[in-house]
Design an enzyme around this catalytic site. Structure first.
Site, PDB file in Angstrom:
ATOM      1  N   GLY A  72       0.933  -1.119  -0.011  1.00 57.89           N
ATOM      2  CA  GLY A  72      -0.125   0.039   0.143  1.00 57.89           C
ATOM      3  C   GLY A  72       0.898   1.385   0.124  1.00 57.89           C
ATOM      4  O   GLY A  72       1.977   1.210  -0.115  1.00 57.89           O
ATOM      5  N   ASP A 127      -5.123 -12.446   4.246  1.00 56.21           N
ATOM      6  CA  ASP A 127      -6.235 -12.009   4.677  1.00 56.21           C
ATOM      7  C   ASP A 127      -6.148 -11.714   6.277  1.00 56.21           C
ATOM      8  O   ASP A 127      -6.341 -12.742   6.907  1.00 56.21           O
ATOM      9  CB  ASP A 127      -7.385 -13.042   4.405  1.00 56.21           C
ATOM     10  CG  ASP A 127      -8.609 -12.375   4.607  1.00 56.21           C
ATOM     11  OD1 ASP A 127      -8.621 -11.423   5.250  1.00 56.21           O
ATOM     12  OD2 ASP A 127      -9.605 -13.013   4.518  1.00 56.21           O
ATOM     13  N   TYR A 141      -8.457  -0.796   5.568  1.00 51.48           N
ATOM     14  CA  TYR A 141      -9.656  -0.294   4.873  1.00 51.48           C
ATOM     15  C   TYR A 141     -10.053   1.344   4.850  1.00 51.48           C
ATOM     16  O   TYR A 141     -10.384   1.652   5.849  1.00 51.48           O
ATOM     17  CB  TYR A 141     -10.923  -1.024   4.785  1.00 51.48           C
ATOM     18  CG  TYR A 141     -11.922  -0.714   3.990  1.00 51.48           C
ATOM     19  CD1 TYR A 141     -11.781  -0.335   2.755  1.00 51.48           C
ATOM     20  CD2 TYR A 141     -13.351  -1.073   4.212  1.00 51.48           C
ATOM     21  CE1 TYR A 141     -12.885  -0.004   1.769  1.00 51.48           C
ATOM     22  CE2 TYR A 141     -14.529  -0.550   3.448  1.00 51.48           C
ATOM     23  CZ  TYR A 141     -14.232  -0.114   2.253  1.00 51.48           C
ATOM     24  OH  TYR A 141     -15.259   0.016   1.399  1.00 51.48           O
ATOM     25  N   THR A 171      -6.045   6.584  13.127  1.00 54.31           N
ATOM     26  CA  THR A 171      -6.223   7.821  12.461  1.00 54.31           C
ATOM     27  C   THR A 171      -6.658   9.056  13.149  1.00 54.31           C
ATOM     28  O   THR A 171      -7.496   8.847  14.444  1.00 54.31           O
ATOM     29  CB  THR A 171      -7.703   7.586  11.440  1.00 54.31           C
ATOM     30  OG1 THR A 171      -8.132   8.812  10.773  1.00 54.31           O
ATOM     31  CG2 THR A 171      -8.723   6.818  12.134  1.00 54.31           C
ATOM     32  N   ASP A 172      -6.798  10.332  12.909  1.00 53.23           N
ATOM     33  CA  ASP A 172      -7.407  11.427  13.481  1.00 53.23           C
ATOM     34  C   ASP A 172      -8.963  11.404  13.492  1.00 53.23           C
ATOM     35  O   ASP A 172      -9.606  12.091  14.254  1.00 53.23           O
ATOM     36  CB  ASP A 172      -7.068  12.680  12.664  1.00 53.23           C
ATOM     37  CG  ASP A 172      -7.208  12.728  11.224  1.00 53.23           C
ATOM     38  OD1 ASP A 172      -7.022  11.539  10.662  1.00 53.23           O
ATOM     39  OD2 ASP A 172      -7.581  13.875  10.770  1.00 53.23           O
ATOM     40  N   TYR A 208     -15.720   4.627   9.341  1.00 53.64           N
ATOM     41  CA  TYR A 208     -14.182   4.552   9.374  1.00 53.64           C
ATOM     42  C   TYR A 208     -13.557   4.626  10.768  1.00 53.64           C
ATOM     43  O   TYR A 208     -12.944   3.829  11.112  1.00 53.64           O
ATOM     44  CB  TYR A 208     -13.484   5.382   8.222  1.00 53.64           C
ATOM     45  CG  TYR A 208     -12.102   5.365   8.198  1.00 53.64           C
ATOM     46  CD1 TYR A 208     -11.292   4.330   7.742  1.00 53.64           C
ATOM     47  CD2 TYR A 208     -11.424   6.499   8.680  1.00 53.64           C
ATOM     48  CE1 TYR A 208     -10.076   4.371   7.679  1.00 53.64           C
ATOM     49  CE2 TYR A 208     -10.023   6.618   8.563  1.00 53.64           C
ATOM     50  CZ  TYR A 208      -9.238   5.470   8.117  1.00 53.64           C
ATOM     51  OH  TYR A 208      -7.842   5.407   8.202  1.00 53.64           O
ATOM     52  N   TRP A 226      -4.391  12.548   7.039  1.00 52.36           N
ATOM     53  CA  TRP A 226      -4.225  13.161   5.745  1.00 52.36           C
ATOM     54  C   TRP A 226      -3.042  12.845   5.036  1.00 52.36           C
ATOM     55  O   TRP A 226      -2.652  13.336   4.318  1.00 52.36           O
ATOM     56  CB  TRP A 226      -4.222  14.711   5.916  1.00 52.36           C
ATOM     57  CG  TRP A 226      -5.688  15.254   6.508  1.00 52.36           C
ATOM     58  CD1 TRP A 226      -6.539  14.656   7.155  1.00 52.36           C
ATOM     59  CD2 TRP A 226      -6.017  16.772   6.360  1.00 52.36           C
ATOM     60  NE1 TRP A 226      -7.727  15.676   7.618  1.00 52.36           N
ATOM     61  CE2 TRP A 226      -7.167  16.648   6.842  1.00 52.36           C
ATOM     62  CE3 TRP A 226      -5.560  17.528   5.571  1.00 52.36           C
ATOM     63  CZ2 TRP A 226      -7.975  18.097   7.138  1.00 52.36           C
ATOM     64  CZ3 TRP A 226      -6.066  19.085   5.686  1.00 52.36           C
ATOM     65  CH2 TRP A 226      -7.498  19.039   6.491  1.00 52.36           C
TER      66      TRP A 226
END
Length: 268
Positions: free
Chosen positions: A13, A34, A59, A99-100, A122, A147
């Site tokens: 990724g 997986d 994801y 994440t934020d 999310y 971001w």
């Protein structure tokens, strides 16, 4: 670093590609593993017996998560229980990126100890991942970031460059504020975080801006609009600024963006 046996999940990724440079001897796992398969995850970590597992698999389609709630919680949430438990059994350190969007945006700035309150699927799925890590292993480093942009995946910079060529004016929201983060810088910071105490860390490039401010640094034909004028399936926090209280800050996002654009120009 070479003596540490490392496994990277999500190795192909956007962030995973840059982690490969930081951990050149790492065992790489992409879509062939997986991570929602508990047995497969357990067997992988047990057989490889790593010292360090870096999980960059996720994801990340924020609007897509609204339509695919079960998948989002499986990949971003439940899978982390499997990974963390297997790491604990193997005696491996786990690094995971969050994440934020675990926050609701009601504050202008969030420190690591602030209470999460996600407002979209999310964010909720990523928060479940954090919670599952804490429940299943003591040797973890959760790195919250925001971001992301990088050379090896779809990101805001590429979207702006593409739209700028297709449209006379590109409308971008000016009422969502955060910190752009270059995957190269985040990857390079990771070994330092591994060397610190277990816990949660906020790691972003320095500097605060709106999506419109960010876009204006990339293209010229951009105009501001409000989130109400540009509705999306998933609600976004208005202010998701992560304050890092535990390590030295990364360079300013504008400097990182300049490097990104220079590298892109050299390779195009």
């Amino acid at each position: 670093m070479a003596a540490i046996k490392t496994v990277i999940f999500g190795a192909y990724g956007m962030l995973g590609h840059d982690l490969q440079t930081v951990y050149p001897g790492a065992v790489l796992r992409g879509h062939e593993l997986d991570i929602t398969d508990e047995r497969a995850v357990g067997a992988c970590i047990r057989d490889l017996s790593p010292d360090l597992v870096v999980n960059a698999a996720a994801y990340t389609d924020v609007d897509g998560c609204e339509d695919n709630r079960d998948l989002a919680f499986a990949v971003n949430g439940e899978a982390l229980a499997y990974i963390a438990s297997a790491c604990s059994d193997a005696g491996a350190t786990l690094v995971h990126y969050s994440t934020d969007y675990v926050f609701d945006g009601s504050k202008r700035e969030y420190i690591e100890s602030d209470t999460p309150a996600p407002i979209n699927v999310y964010g909720a799925s990523k928060l479940l991942g954090e919670q599952n890590i804490v429940k299943n292993t003591g040797d973890y480093r959760i790195i919250r970031t925001s971001w992301l942009f990088g050379r090896h995946g779809k990101n805001f910079v590429e979207t702006m460059l593409h739209l700028s060529k297709q449209m006379d004016q590109v409308r971008v929201v000016n009422d969502q504020v955060g910190k752009p983060t270059y995957t190269v810088d985040l990857a390079r910071k990771t070994p330092e975080i591994v060397g610190l105490e277990p816990g949660i860390y906020h790691v972003t490039n320095d500097g605060v801006c709106s999506w419109y401010d960010f876009a204006r640094a990339i293209i010229e034909n951009v105009v501001p609009c409000s989130s109400a004028e540009f509705p999306r399936k998933a609600k976004r926090p208005a202010y998701s600024v992560l304050a890092n209280t535990k390590t030295a800050p990364l360079r300013h996002w504008s400097d990182a963006l300049a490097d990104y654009l220079n590298a892109k120009g050299e390779s195009d």
